[in-house]
Enzyme design. Structure first.
Site, short mmCIF file in Angstrom:
data_model
loop_
_atom_site.label_atom_id
_atom_site.label_comp_id
_atom_site.label_asym_id
_atom_site.label_seq_id
_atom_site.Cartn_x
_atom_site.Cartn_y
_atom_site.Cartn_z
N ARG A 80 0.84 -1.21 0.00
CA ARG A 80 0.00 0.00 0.00
C ARG A 80 0.87 1.25 0.00
NH1 ARG A 80 -2.55 -3.83 3.47
NH2 ARG A 80 -4.60 -4.43 2.69
N ASP A 105 -9.47 -4.90 8.22
CA ASP A 105 -8.54 -5.91 8.73
C ASP A 105 -9.14 -6.62 9.94
OD1 ASP A 105 -5.79 -4.52 7.38
OD2 ASP A 105 -7.41 -3.20 7.98
N ARG A 117 -11.67 -9.10 8.76
CA ARG A 117 -11.00 -10.30 8.25
C ARG A 117 -10.53 -11.18 9.42
NH1 ARG A 117 -7.90 -6.68 3.69
NH2 ARG A 117 -9.38 -7.10 2.01
N HIS A 152 -3.10 0.31 8.36
CA HIS A 152 -3.82 -0.60 7.46
C HIS A 152 -2.77 -1.03 6.44
CE1 HIS A 152 -6.57 -2.37 4.63
NE2 HIS A 152 -6.34 -1.45 3.73
#
Ligand SMILES: NC(=O)c1ccc[n+]([C@@H]2O[C@H](COP(=O)([O-])OP(=O)(O)OC[C@H]3O[C@@H](n4cnc5c(N)ncnc54)[C@H](O)[C@@H]3O)[C@@H](O)[C@H]2O)c1
Length: 308
Positions: free
Chosen positions: A92, A152, A155, A179
């Site tokens: 990212r 997250d 998940r 993140h």
């Protein structure tokens, strides 16, 4: 009947995989009254709006159109999902250079028309771009929110649920920090009905690695992530518009928080009509504290290279 607020307008900037799936989720949930789609590619925004409008006879009364920045004037929440997304193998942080430039003009355009709304950032790297948004918009920090580690954490909860054979909605567990690759799991807080959960070292490693690497796995398989992030953004938007005061792991400006200041990171926060009303005080173990500081320092080093 769903509890729809009188005149609640959401503007979504960026009608790619994330923006359109979020729009579609908001349409199906029927909690808002107006939805505006904006994209640098106007044709794309128009096509998406047309396609979704044709579904309105099957849903409710959300008014939806492809608009421009002047539509931000009456927006309660402005979602930014515009810009480059990760290619297979990219982190990212790799996106920062490309997306920080895009944010310059997007934020300028928003603040030209809106000084009262809440900006919700999804574009990656989301924590750094939320900080960039704070600095460039001049908005107070409670009204600049990043989606943070809410996805997250979802998940993580899903994978713990699979492991324990319990519905993920009943699993309470948190991922905090960036993140991204330096995020950390708070195993000590994972619980069901207040009862702590036990895991073998092997299970912990497998669950956390699958959580952290989920985006890489999905992007390798289908090119983008969209459904779960859309549901996470919907969750934040509804918590804002309905003044829910739900506790969500969003990215927010930290000030003297476990020794961390002047950076955006995902932490459990109370989200209501004012945006982030309050950040919850977490008692971290020494190991968690070290990881949390490492996550903050990583992002601060990246921010130091930006022209803010
Ligand atoms: N926060 C999260 O948890 C999370 C999850 C998934 C994806 N993302 C991020 O969301 C972003 C969007 O991902 P995607 O898969 O939808 O990408 P995408 O490539 O499908 O869509 C991006 C859209 O942005 C538009 N765009 C580019 N520059 C623009 C500008 N200046 N103004 C307006 N629109 C512009 C493009 O035309 C395109 O339609 C990426 O940065 C991605 O990494 C974040």
């Amino acid at each position: 009947m769903k509890n729809k607020l009188r005149s609640s307008r959401v503007v979504i900037i960026g009608t790619g995989a994330v923006g359109t799936t979020t729009a579609y989720t908001l349409l199906l949930r029927e909690r808002i009254s107006e939805l505006v789609l904006i994209d640098a590619n106007k044709e794309k925004a128009l096509g998406e709006a047309l396609d979704m409008n044709h579904g309105l006879p099957f849903t409710g009364g959300v008014k939806l159109w492809a608009g421009d920045y002047s539509d931000c004037a009456d927006a309660d929440v402005i979602v930014i999902a515009a810009g480059a997304s990760q290619r297979p193998g990219e982190t990212r942080i790799d996106l920062l250079k490309r997306n920080a430039g895009i944010f310059d003009s997007i934020i300028q355009n928003i603040v030209k028309y809106n000084d009262h709304g809440i900006i919700l950032v999804a574009t990656n790297p989301v924590d750094i771009l939320s900080y960039v948004t704070l600095k460039k918009s001049g908005f107070p920090s409670n009204r600049v929110i990043g989606s943070g580690t809410l996805l997250d954490s979802a998940r993580f909860r899903y994978l713990i649920g699979q492991n324990k054979k319990i519905n993920p909605r009943s699993i309470h567990a948190h991922i905090i920090g960036e993140h991204g690759d330096s995020e950390l799991p708070l195993w000590s807080l994972a619980n069901v009905a207040g009862i702590g959960l036990e895991f073998s070292e092997e299970d912990r490693e497998e669950i956390f690695n699958s959580t952290k690497n989920a985006a890489y796995e999905i992007i390798n398989a289908k090119g983008a992530t969209s459904y779960a992030i859309a549901l996470a953004l919907d969750r934040i938007i509804v918590s804002i518009l309905q003044n829910e005061a739900s506790v969500l792991n969003v990215s927010t400006l930290l000030t003297d928080y476990n020794g961390v200041s002047d950076v955006y990171l995902g932490v459990p926060s109370i989200v209501d009509r004012t945006g982030v009303r309050e950040v919850l005080d977490l008692k971290l173990s020494n190991e968690e504290l070290t990881q949390f500081h490492a996550s903050a320092n990583k992002l601060k080093a990246e921010i130091a290279n930006l022209d803010l």
